[in-house]
Structures are given as C-alpha cells and as structure tokens.
Design a protein around this motif. Structure first.
Motif, short mmCIF file in Angstrom:
data_model
loop_
_atom_site.label_atom_id
_atom_site.label_comp_id
_atom_site.label_asym_id
_atom_site.label_seq_id
_atom_site.Cartn_x
_atom_site.Cartn_y
_atom_site.Cartn_z
N TRP A 38 0.83 -1.04 0.11
CA TRP A 38 0.14 0.21 -0.16
C TRP A 38 0.66 1.15 0.07
O TRP A 38 2.06 1.19 0.36
CB TRP A 38 -0.82 -0.03 1.10
N LEU A 40 0.57 6.01 -0.08
CA LEU A 40 -0.49 7.01 -0.32
C LEU A 40 -0.74 7.37 -1.66
O LEU A 40 0.23 7.16 -2.54
CB LEU A 40 0.12 8.16 0.67
N GLN A 41 -1.77 7.88 -2.05
CA GLN A 41 -1.90 8.17 -3.51
C GLN A 41 -2.62 9.63 -3.75
O GLN A 41 -3.01 10.22 -2.60
CB GLN A 41 -2.99 7.25 -4.07
N ASP A 44 -4.82 11.96 -0.88
CA ASP A 44 -4.74 11.29 0.35
C ASP A 44 -4.05 12.58 1.08
O ASP A 44 -3.33 13.21 0.75
CB ASP A 44 -3.88 10.14 0.87
N ALA A 45 -4.51 12.43 2.50
CA ALA A 45 -3.78 13.79 3.40
C ALA A 45 -2.17 13.38 3.62
O ALA A 45 -1.93 12.02 3.63
CB ALA A 45 -4.66 13.59 4.72
N VAL A 158 -1.78 17.77 1.09
CA VAL A 158 -2.46 16.76 0.42
C VAL A 158 -1.47 16.36 -0.49
O VAL A 158 -0.84 17.03 -1.21
CB VAL A 158 -3.73 17.17 -0.17
#
Length: 163
Positions: A38, A40-41, A44-45, A158
């Motif tokens: 996984w 972050l994309q 995402d925060a 972000v």
C-alpha cells in the motif's frame, strides 16, 4: 555413473533453479518483506512528519503549505534508487533556476540507512539534494508499506501525485 544425458538434464535443472532464485531475490530493492503493498495516493492527506537534514535544517509536512513539497524515499544500495537519484538531482537543479515563488521544496529521506552511508553516497555522487538519514522505517511507514524509490508530491497538506 551418471550418463551424459542425465548430466545435461541435471545441469539444466540447476540453472533453472538458480535463475528462479535470482529472480525472486532480485524482485525488489533491499530484500523487501512479503506483505501487502500500500502507499499513499493522490487525494490522501499528507502524514504529519518532521525530519532534520544532514545540514541541520528541519523539513516537515507543514512546509507543503508554503510550496509544493517533493518527498523522495530511497536507500543507496537499491539499484532503482541509484538510477533515479541523478534524475531527481537534475530536476532539483532546474527547480533552483525558477523564481523563488515558483520553486518546489525537495527532501530525500533514507529508509533504514544511517547518515554515514548516506553522506558518503551523496558526496561520491555529487548530489546536492536536501537529505535526511533515517535508520528505521518510522517516517517511511507513514507513506508506504514496501517499495523504493517512492516519490510523493504534496501541496497544502494533500498528496497530489505519487510514484
């Protein structure tokens, strides 16, 4: 006694096993653990973090409110990272030629690699990117589970893009 045909067959099996072993071992940088991937994309925060560069400057997630923040995770023993860092260095240099109001802020963060090794690599490869050496995965694990190099672009708290 083993016949010529059997030796040839055994040789082919051994070669096949070696090739498969090399493929499995070399399929990720620095012996990635088997776990679900996984990261972050976009959208995402940006996780809260603060690091100190080898020059003693603080960089934190709040900096993304001042300028676009480009966060690069790497390890100097990773061949993919070794290929990517000079490209990022060139982008960083191009970034410095922009008017100050248009510049992005860069931070390279090592994953499980101490400052002595990182500083030596930076010096030997003439890198000037801001860098923070991290002996563990504490910061990295806020952004991804496995895989380097990883690059995250953030603005106003972000993630806007990730590679």
């Amino acid at each position: 006694m083993i016949s010529f045909n059997n030796r040839t067959r055994i040789s082919k099996v051994v070669k096949f096993i070696l090739i498969i072993g090399i493929f499995i071992m070399g399929n990720g940088c620095i012996g990635e653990k088997e776990e679900p991937e996984w990261y972050l994309q976009a959208g995402d925060a940006l996780p809260q973090f603060e690091v100190t560069t080898i020059e003693g400057e603080k960089v934190c997630s709040a900096d993304s409110y001042k300028a676009k923040l480009i966060i690069v995770f790497f390890n100097t023993t990773c061949h993919d990272c070794q290929r990517e860092l000079p490209v990022i260095q060139k982008q960083y240099e191009d970034n410095l030629s922009l008017p100050e109001s248009e510049r992005s802020q860069y931070i390279c963060i090592s994953r499980e690699e101490g400052s002595a090794d990182v500083e030596q690599y930076w010096s030997e490869n003439h890198l000037t990117l801001p860098v923070s050496a991290q002996n563990d995965r504490n910061i990295y694990s806020k952004f991804a589970s496995i895989g380097i190099p990883r690059i995250f672009y953030a603005k106003d708290g972000v993630i806007t893009k990730s590679n």
